[in-house]
Design an enzyme around this catalytic site. Structure first.
Site, PDB file in Angstrom:
ATOM      1  N   ASP A   1     -22.775 -22.304  -1.858  1.00  0.00           N
ATOM      2  CA  ASP A   1     -24.225 -21.844  -2.076  1.00  0.00           C
ATOM      3  C   ASP A   1     -25.235 -22.849  -1.562  1.00  0.00           C
ATOM      4  OD1 ASP A   1     -26.940 -21.536  -3.386  1.00  0.00           O
ATOM      5  OD2 ASP A   1     -25.739 -19.972  -4.532  1.00  0.00           O
ATOM      6  N   ILE A   2     -26.016 -22.671  -0.507  1.00  0.00           N
ATOM      7  CA  ILE A   2     -26.853 -23.657   0.110  1.00  0.00           C
ATOM      8  C   ILE A   2     -27.968 -24.070  -0.530  1.00  0.00           C
ATOM      9  CG2 ILE A   2     -27.917 -24.080   2.226  1.00  0.00           C
ATOM     10  CD1 ILE A   2     -25.898 -21.886   3.560  1.00  0.00           C
TER      11      ILE A   2
ATOM     12  N   PHE B   1     -35.182 -17.907  -2.694  1.00  0.00           N
ATOM     13  CA  PHE B   1     -35.485 -16.207  -2.682  1.00  0.00           C
ATOM     14  C   PHE B   1     -34.469 -15.686  -3.602  1.00  0.00           C
ATOM     15  CE2 PHE B   1     -38.251 -17.129   0.819  1.00  0.00           C
ATOM     16  CZ  PHE B   1     -39.228 -16.008   0.932  1.00  0.00           C
TER      17      PHE B   1
ATOM     18  N   LYS C   1     -31.922 -16.774 -12.038  1.00  0.00           N
ATOM     19  CA  LYS C   1     -31.376 -17.305 -10.701  1.00  0.00           C
ATOM     20  C   LYS C   1     -32.055 -18.667 -10.536  1.00  0.00           C
ATOM     21  CE  LYS C   1     -30.116 -14.379  -7.493  1.00  0.00           C
ATOM     22  NZ  LYS C   1     -30.122 -13.199  -6.667  1.00  0.00           N
TER      23      LYS C   1
ATOM     24  N   LYS D   1     -29.604 -21.797 -10.099  1.00  0.00           N
ATOM     25  CA  LYS D   1     -29.523 -22.729  -8.855  1.00  0.00           C
ATOM     26  C   LYS D   1     -30.179 -24.032  -8.879  1.00  0.00           C
ATOM     27  CE  LYS D   1     -28.431 -18.715  -6.040  1.00  0.00           C
ATOM     28  NZ  LYS D   1     -28.052 -18.294  -4.795  1.00  0.00           N
TER      29      LYS D   1
ATOM     30  N   ASN E   1     -24.894  -8.882   7.076  1.00  0.00           N
ATOM     31  CA  ASN E   1     -25.779  -8.111   6.204  1.00  0.00           C
ATOM     32  C   ASN E   1     -27.140  -7.716   7.274  1.00  0.00           C
ATOM     33  OD1 ASN E   1     -27.742 -10.098   5.991  1.00  0.00           O
ATOM     34  ND2 ASN E   1     -26.184 -11.234   4.897  1.00  0.00           N
TER      35      ASN E   1
HETATM   36  N1  CTP Z   1     -28.341 -18.600  -1.138  1.00  0.00           N
HETATM   37  C1  CTP Z   1     -27.728 -19.585  -0.182  1.00  0.00           C
HETATM   38  N2  CTP Z   1     -26.212 -19.604  -0.164  1.00  0.00           N
HETATM   39  C2  CTP Z   1     -25.498 -18.622  -0.845  1.00  0.00           C
HETATM   40  C3  CTP Z   1     -26.102 -17.552  -1.432  1.00  0.00           C
HETATM   41  C4  CTP Z   1     -27.426 -17.520  -1.493  1.00  0.00           C
HETATM   42  O1  CTP Z   1     -28.349 -20.509  -0.092  1.00  0.00           O
HETATM   43  N3  CTP Z   1     -24.360 -18.590  -0.457  1.00  0.00           N
HETATM   44  C5  CTP Z   1     -29.843 -18.429  -1.189  1.00  0.00           C
HETATM   45  C6  CTP Z   1     -30.473 -17.650  -0.636  1.00  0.00           C
HETATM   46  O2  CTP Z   1     -30.999 -18.313   0.608  1.00  0.00           O
HETATM   47  C7  CTP Z   1     -31.858 -17.390  -1.646  1.00  0.00           C
HETATM   48  C8  CTP Z   1     -30.929 -17.571  -2.869  1.00  0.00           C
HETATM   49  O3  CTP Z   1     -29.820 -18.299  -2.534  1.00  0.00           O
HETATM   50  O4  CTP Z   1     -32.878 -18.130  -1.453  1.00  0.00           O
HETATM   51  C9  CTP Z   1     -30.574 -16.248  -3.639  1.00  0.00           C
HETATM   52  O5  CTP Z   1     -29.887 -15.586  -3.125  1.00  0.00           O
HETATM   53  P1  CTP Z   1     -29.308 -13.820  -3.362  1.00  0.00           P
HETATM   54  O6  CTP Z   1     -28.379 -13.084  -2.409  1.00  0.00           O
HETATM   55  O7  CTP Z   1     -30.552 -13.191  -4.068  1.00  0.00           O
HETATM   56  O8  CTP Z   1     -28.436 -14.519  -4.686  1.00  0.00           O
HETATM   57  P2  CTP Z   1     -27.109 -14.638  -4.982  1.00  0.00           P
HETATM   58  O9  CTP Z   1     -26.870 -16.245  -5.038  1.00  0.00           O
HETATM   59  O10 CTP Z   1     -26.336 -14.180  -3.559  1.00  0.00           O
HETATM   60  O11 CTP Z   1     -27.001 -14.077  -6.131  1.00  0.00           O
HETATM   61  P3  CTP Z   1     -26.466 -12.538  -6.425  1.00  0.00           P
HETATM   62  O12 CTP Z   1     -25.873 -12.015  -5.405  1.00  0.00           O
HETATM   63  O13 CTP Z   1     -25.483 -12.619  -7.687  1.00  0.00           O
HETATM   64  O14 CTP Z   1     -27.951 -11.688  -6.712  1.00  0.00           O
END
Ligand code: CTP
Length: 403
Positions: A307-308, A326, A340, A344, A210
């Site tokens: 999801d970290i 974020f 969110k 989370k 990305n």
């Molecule tokens: N994040 C993470 N691990 C993932 C996905 C996201 O740690 N596999 C963390 C990002 O670092 C950020 C937060 O989750 O702090 C939200 O990321 P975002 O991309 O906005 O959310 P998503 O979980 O991807 O949700 P969506 O795509 O449905 O908006």
């Protein structure tokens, strides 16, 4: 703040040595006590007499002068100073310091001292750029030696580039900064920051990625560091250099990022600024996926990545005291971010609009909303550095309230 401090100035060989005379004058004007050592080559550019005239003190030149050793040995010279400044610091002197050589008074003092050292390098641009000098510089930085400059400009040798010694006013400012008490409300605390994108391989030559540049996460790591935190930065692939004083762990995929984060625990603060790929291909091919004849196009199927942020927020006893995420959104920014945060399990979430017209991804600015248990705080558009500083201050305030 410099007033009353004792500075040991080492002048090594280089045309910039003449600027050190001005530095001595300014240090004395600021109330410092200055003693100087001239290396043999330094003495080719300025004389001990002119240095002494400005310091008002004896200038030290030879290592094995018996009177000097009895009156004031080389150990004493450094013991009696609050800071050692090497200006100009030649390439040769930096090499000696990096390798621990001690074959004259100045280099012996550097090896024998336990005092902090500030270097103002001065050399030809090619010497500065040479991998040998850069490696020596990295070694010295790693040992905690301070560096001011060098500047870019035209040189006595007729070339142009990095290598000019900083101006006396800049060196003086760096010395002043050294003696300024630091505001380090996060000292003693461990912070974990994720940054950048992740790359998810399809096969040995292709991956899904990305647009994240990593700038916001790196800026946060730096801002936390400058408030005294001990920072581990788990970074996906970026173009950014490792920030000074920070332990950077480089990873590629989401799964690697998660295990690097878990290894970095326990931590007091966790900030997930990485743009982690939500999915990876279900089956990564060990061989390059080939175009088959005819019209066939491959179909990829995906599985979800860990999801970290959510994993760190639900670590049980190992959960960091403050977990910040974020929320990158392109619509309904605030309401999506609020749900969110709940989903989370993090304490705070910083929501930002990443629609292409905001130029957040890859850009230098961010417009954030901080959402915590009390509500939403809207921040004005600011640079990523400023946002990082604001967040770090807010964290320091929050943790202070909790103690
Ligand atoms: N994040 C993470 N691990 C993932 C996905 C996201 O740690 N596999 C963390 C990002 O670092 C950020 C937060 O989750 O702090 C939200 O990321 P975002 O991309 O906005 O959310 P998503 O979980 O991807 O949700 P969506 O795509 O449905 O908006």
């Amino acid at each position: 703040m410099i007033a009353g401090k004792s500075i040991l100035l080492v002048v090594t060989g280089g045309i910039a040595a003449y600027k050190s005379l001005e530095l001595i004058r300014r240090l004395r004007d600021s109330g410092a006590f200055v003693r100087a050592i001239l290396t043999k080559s330094g003495a080719e550019f300025v004389t001990p007499l002119s240095v002494s005239a400005l310091t008002g003190e004896k200038t030290f030149v030879e290592l094995f002068s018996l009177t000097d050793e009895t009156e004031i040995g080389h150990i004493q010279l450094s013991r009696q100073s609050d800071l050692i400044v090497v200006a100009p610091a030649s390439a040769d002197f930096m090499a000696k310091m990096a390798h621990g050589r001690a074959d004259d008074l100045a280099s012996t003092v550097m090896l024998a001292t336990d005092k902090d050292v500030l270097l103002a390098p001065a050399m030809n641009v090619r010497m500065w750029d040479h991998p040998a000098t850069q490696e020596n510089l990295a070694t010295l930085l790693q040992r905690g030696i301070g560096i001011v400059g060098p500047n870019e400009g035209s040189m006595a040798c007729g070339e142009f580039g990095l290598g000019r010694m900083s101006e006396p006013s800049e060196i003086l400012a760096a010395i002043e900064d050294y003696f300024t008490p630091k505001d380090t409300p996060l000292s003693g605390l461990k912070a974990l920051v994720t940054a950048g994108p992740t790359h998810e391989a399809l096969d040995p030559v292709r991956y899904i990625a990305n647009h994240s540049s990593g700038k916001q996460g790196y800026a946060i790591a730096q801002a936390l560091r400058s408030l005294g935190a001990d920072v581990t930065l788990v970074s996906g692939p970026t173009q950014l250099s490792p920030p000074e004083g920070i332990n950077r762990v480089s990873v590629t995929s989401a799964r690697e990022m998660l295990s690097a984060c878990q290894e970095a625990l326990p931590a007091d603060i966790a900030i997930c600024a990485a743009a982690v790929a939500d999915w990876r291909v279900a089956e990564q091919s060990n061989q390059k996926i080939k175009k088959t004849s005819g019209e066939d196009t491959p179909t990829l199927s995906f599985v979800q990545n860990p999801d970290i942020l959510a994993t760190l927020a639900k670590q049980g006893p190992k959960r960091p005291g403050l977990v910040v995420g974020f929320a990158a959104e392109t619509e309904n920014v605030e309401s999506n971010a609020k749900s969110k945060r709940k989903r989370k399990g993090c304490d705070w979430i910083l929501a930002n609009d990443v629609s292409p017209e905001t130029e957040t991804f890859g850009g230098d600015t961010n417009t954030l909303f901080l959402i915590d248990e009390t509500g939403t705080d809207r921040w004005t558009k600011m640079t990523k550095d400023a946002a990082a500083e604001k967040l770090s201050r807010r964290i320091a305030d929050k943790l202070k309230l909790n103690t």
